[in-house]
Design an enzyme around this catalytic site. Structure first.
Site, PDB file in Angstrom:
ATOM      1  N   LYS A 198       0.869  -1.178   0.000  1.00  0.00           N
ATOM      2  CA  LYS A 198       0.000   0.000   0.000  1.00  0.00           C
ATOM      3  C   LYS A 198       0.907   1.228   0.000  1.00  0.00           C
ATOM      4  O   LYS A 198       1.451   1.622   1.026  1.00  0.00           O
ATOM      5  CB  LYS A 198      -0.901  -0.009   1.239  1.00  0.00           C
ATOM      6  CG  LYS A 198      -1.945   1.080   1.217  1.00  0.00           C
ATOM      7  CD  LYS A 198      -1.526   2.162   2.187  1.00  0.00           C
ATOM      8  CE  LYS A 198      -2.396   3.359   2.170  1.00  0.00           C
ATOM      9  NZ  LYS A 198      -1.872   4.420   1.320  1.00  0.00           N
ATOM     10  N   GLU A 273       8.783   1.305  11.536  1.00  0.00           N
ATOM     11  CA  GLU A 273       9.855   2.295  11.354  1.00  0.00           C
ATOM     12  C   GLU A 273       9.212   3.673  11.406  1.00  0.00           C
ATOM     13  O   GLU A 273       8.551   4.090  10.459  1.00  0.00           O
ATOM     14  CB  GLU A 273      10.542   2.095  10.010  1.00  0.00           C
ATOM     15  CG  GLU A 273      11.490   0.919  10.041  1.00  0.00           C
ATOM     16  CD  GLU A 273      12.224   0.754   8.723  1.00  0.00           C
ATOM     17  OE1 GLU A 273      12.529  -0.385   8.390  1.00  0.00           O
ATOM     18  OE2 GLU A 273      12.457   1.775   8.047  1.00  0.00           O
ATOM     19  N   CYS A 307      13.370  10.360   7.733  1.00  0.00           N
ATOM     20  CA  CYS A 307      13.245   9.994   9.155  1.00  0.00           C
ATOM     21  C   CYS A 307      14.522  10.248   9.927  1.00  0.00           C
ATOM     22  O   CYS A 307      14.491  10.635  11.081  1.00  0.00           O
ATOM     23  CB  CYS A 307      12.872   8.526   9.298  1.00  0.00           C
ATOM     24  SG  CYS A 307      11.633   7.981   8.156  1.00  0.00           S
ATOM     25  N   GLU A 404       9.009  16.053  15.877  1.00  0.00           N
ATOM     26  CA  GLU A 404       9.525  15.851  14.524  1.00  0.00           C
ATOM     27  C   GLU A 404       8.822  16.812  13.579  1.00  0.00           C
ATOM     28  O   GLU A 404       7.593  16.800  13.472  1.00  0.00           O
ATOM     29  CB  GLU A 404       9.287  14.404  14.074  1.00  0.00           C
ATOM     30  CG  GLU A 404       9.919  14.117  12.735  1.00  0.00           C
ATOM     31  CD  GLU A 404       9.693  12.689  12.272  1.00  0.00           C
ATOM     32  OE1 GLU A 404       8.562  12.194  12.412  1.00  0.00           O
ATOM     33  OE2 GLU A 404      10.646  12.074  11.769  1.00  0.00           O
TER      34      GLU A 404
HETATM   35  P1  ADP Z   1       2.077  11.130   6.918  1.00  0.00           P
HETATM   36  O1  ADP Z   1       1.259  11.673   8.063  1.00  0.00           O
HETATM   37  O2  ADP Z   1       3.374  11.776   6.781  1.00  0.00           O
HETATM   38  O3  ADP Z   1       1.325  11.014   5.628  1.00  0.00           O
HETATM   39  P2  ADP Z   1       1.536   8.467   7.764  1.00  0.00           P
HETATM   40  O4  ADP Z   1       2.265   7.744   8.807  1.00  0.00           O
HETATM   41  O5  ADP Z   1       0.148   8.888   8.073  1.00  0.00           O
HETATM   42  O6  ADP Z   1       2.452   9.668   7.352  1.00  0.00           O
HETATM   43  O7  ADP Z   1       1.492   7.613   6.416  1.00  0.00           O
HETATM   44  C1  ADP Z   1       2.351   6.548   6.108  1.00  0.00           C
HETATM   45  C2  ADP Z   1       1.558   5.466   5.422  1.00  0.00           C
HETATM   46  O8  ADP Z   1       0.563   4.974   6.334  1.00  0.00           O
HETATM   47  C3  ADP Z   1       0.778   5.918   4.199  1.00  0.00           C
HETATM   48  O9  ADP Z   1       0.809   4.888   3.226  1.00  0.00           O
HETATM   49  C4  ADP Z   1      -0.608   6.124   4.739  1.00  0.00           C
HETATM   50  O10 ADP Z   1      -1.617   6.020   3.762  1.00  0.00           O
HETATM   51  C5  ADP Z   1      -0.707   4.992   5.731  1.00  0.00           C
HETATM   52  N1  ADP Z   1      -1.735   5.183   6.778  1.00  0.00           N
HETATM   53  C6  ADP Z   1      -2.237   6.337   7.272  1.00  0.00           C
HETATM   54  N2  ADP Z   1      -3.165   6.099   8.221  1.00  0.00           N
HETATM   55  C7  ADP Z   1      -3.274   4.765   8.341  1.00  0.00           C
HETATM   56  C8  ADP Z   1      -4.059   3.887   9.165  1.00  0.00           C
HETATM   57  N3  ADP Z   1      -4.942   4.353  10.052  1.00  0.00           N
HETATM   58  N4  ADP Z   1      -3.887   2.554   9.014  1.00  0.00           N
HETATM   59  C9  ADP Z   1      -2.987   2.068   8.147  1.00  0.00           C
HETATM   60  N5  ADP Z   1      -2.220   2.834   7.342  1.00  0.00           N
HETATM   61  C10 ADP Z   1      -2.353   4.163   7.426  1.00  0.00           C
END
Ligand code: ADP
Length: 501
Positions: A198, A273, A307, A404
């Protein structure tokens, strides 16, 4: 779901590779399920933006629960019927090596797509693409080297300890290194697993390319699937799906915590991570030229959206002014612009949201009394650019030293003694990485032992290699990727007892 012609027209001024142009006009930006590029069951799409202009350039499939279920079932079926898992190890290796060659032939395409939807500069995308290839090369050697053992056992039995793939592995990726997708999936493949990737919703394009190349390399349909869409829907559905066995997540701590909670009902194996607030500790005996060049390079690389960005720079008081002046000097003339310009050194932030976040933190830094030694503002009014920003006079209790930011903002904190430096460095909820700059070998070892992080770099920074495990401690996550650590994550040990007496 292709790039709009109007957008491609605006791209005339940039040297977009033929391969990227062909992909942008000729491909559907859909999920990859059972070897086919498909639209969402609902028909829903989402907009893709060029961070350098803020313009929507295409739409991509936006998945839902039904698409996730199809992808997971496809991966499960591929795993159960053994079309990849049961292939001879030699043959798995041959096909992974072919994937490496195909990735090498697709360099321009991958790089251009990274620049386009991820806003990265060319040097960074070249590095990421090469790192993906290196990682495939490294793991393509593993299938024939996976083996179990025969532990000491009671006299009447023989016990085999065998190593088996985990099953269906979901890989949830961030937007800051889109072409690193192969790094996420290849360790799982080397162990015989099936994968559902994903990608981040901001940067879905390279995942489509990588999944197609996997097919071309001979990795059977259904073994590598891709589902696009927003995290709260697609990511969450993957985490909750009972047929998914393991999750590798790279992203923010907030989302990591949400995933850990959501994975509890099905007790999934997790690797996290997460973020960092990594210290760079510069002692007064350090090579200041090298320190200034590397620290600024690491702070502004991908506009600080990395990161391990060394965002807290701890400087011993005797060299403080000299090093700050050198860093300001090196950063002042950085060329900011679209990654499609060959001479651009720093590109845009990924989104308006990220630009707003960085601006908010810069405002907080000022309000809390830090001094702006460089930058401190947005750059231009189109796209999501921000100047490299150096705060001096920072106290480790200030918000800009604790949270961060994920942007080009560096906080300089002075210190007097080694003990004080280590105490400040460890006074954070994060524990991803740290840099130590000194010519004193004993001090380098003492500091490396005392720092509570997953990686310490001494007199260098942000070096990565596929054979060297990577990951964090504390709120920076747990589990390690790369090296043999990923093999542990993607395999289970089974004990087989056989009575012989
Ligand atoms: P950012 O806030 O910088 O976009 P995220 O940690 O939210 O970073 O996003 C990293 C990945 O996690 C993306 O692929 C995002 O779509 C996915 N993601 C965001 N929210 C969820 C969730 N509740 N469950 C699983 N994956 C998620």
């Amino acid at each position: 779901m292709r790039a709009t012609r109007a957008f491609l027209k605006t791209m005339d001024e940039w040297p977009l590779s033929q391969a990227a142009t062909n992909f942008l006009v000729g491909s559907e930006f859909g999920h990859v399920i059972e070897g086919e590029v498909v639209a969402s069951a609902s028909g829903e799409t989402m907009a893709l933006y060029d961070p350098a202009t803020g313009l929507e350039f295409a739409r991509c499939a936006a998945g839902g629960v039904e698409d996730v279920d199809r992808a997971v079932r496809s991966a499960r079926q591929a795993f159960e019927d053994g079309r990849w898992r049961n292939l001879d190890a030699q043959e798995k290796e041959r096909r992974l090596r072919r994937l490496s060659v195909l990735l090498g032939q697709s360099r321009d395409l991958l790089s251009d797509l990274d620049v386009l939807d991820g806003g990265v500069v060319q040097a960074y995308s070249a590095f990421i693409v090469q790192f993906g290839i290196d990682t495939v090369d490294y793991y393509s050697g593993w299938p024939t080297k996976l083996h179990g053992s025969m532990p000491a056992a009671p006299h009447d039995v023989v016990v085999q300890q065998v190593r088996e793939p985990v099953g269906v592995c979901a890989v949830i990726s961030p937007w800051n290194g889109p072409s690193a997708a192969p790094c996420g999936i290849v360790p799982a493949l080397a162990c015989g697993n099936s994968v559902v990737l994903k990608p981040a919703e901001q940067t879905p394009l390279t995942a489509i390319v990588v999944a197609k190349l996997c097919l071309e390399a001979g990795i059977p349909p259904g073994v590598v699937n891709v589902v696009h869409g927003v995290g709260e829907i697609v990511g969450a559905a993957l985490v909750a799906h009972p047929q998914v066995d393991a999750i590798s997540f790279t992203g923010s701590g907030e989302t990591g915590r949400r995933i850990q909670a959501a994975a509890a009902p099905t007790l999934k194996r997790l690797s996290m991570e997460l973020g960092g607030k990594s210290p760079q500790i510069v002692f007064d005996d350090a090579d200041l030229d090298a320190a200034a060049a590397t620290i600024t390079g690491a702070a502004w690389g991908h506009s600080g959206q990395v990161c391990t960005a060394g965002t807290r720079v701890l400087i011993q008081r005797g060299i403080h002014d000299e090093l700050v002046a050198a860093m300001v000097e090196k950063s002042r003339s950085i060329k900011i612009g679209s990654g499609f310009r060959a001479d651009t050194q720093m590109g845009p932030l990924i989104s308006q949201e990220q630009l707003d976040r960085v601006s908010r933190y810069v405002g907080l830094g000022r309000a809390e009394g830090a001094h702006v030694a460089l930058g401190g503002a947005r750059q231009g009014d189109a796209g999501y650019f921000h100047q490299p920003t150096i705060f001096t006079g920072v106290d480790n209790r200030m918000t800009i030293a604790r949270e961060e930011i994920f942007g080009p903002v560096m906080s300089v904190i002075p210190f007097d003694t080694e003990e004080e430096a280590i105490a400040i460095a460890n006074d954070t909820e994060y524990g991803l990485a740290a840099g130590v700059w000194t010519r004193d070998l004993s001090r380098a070892h003492r500091a490396s032992q005392a720092l509570r992080v997953g990686t310490v770099w001494v007199n260098t920074y942000q070096r990565v290699n596929p054979s060297i495990p990577y990951g964090g401690v504390k709120q920076s996550g747990y589990g390690r990727s790369l090296g043999a650590a990923s093999i542990d994550h993607y395999t289970e040990l089974k004990s087989v007892w056989l009575k012989i007496r």
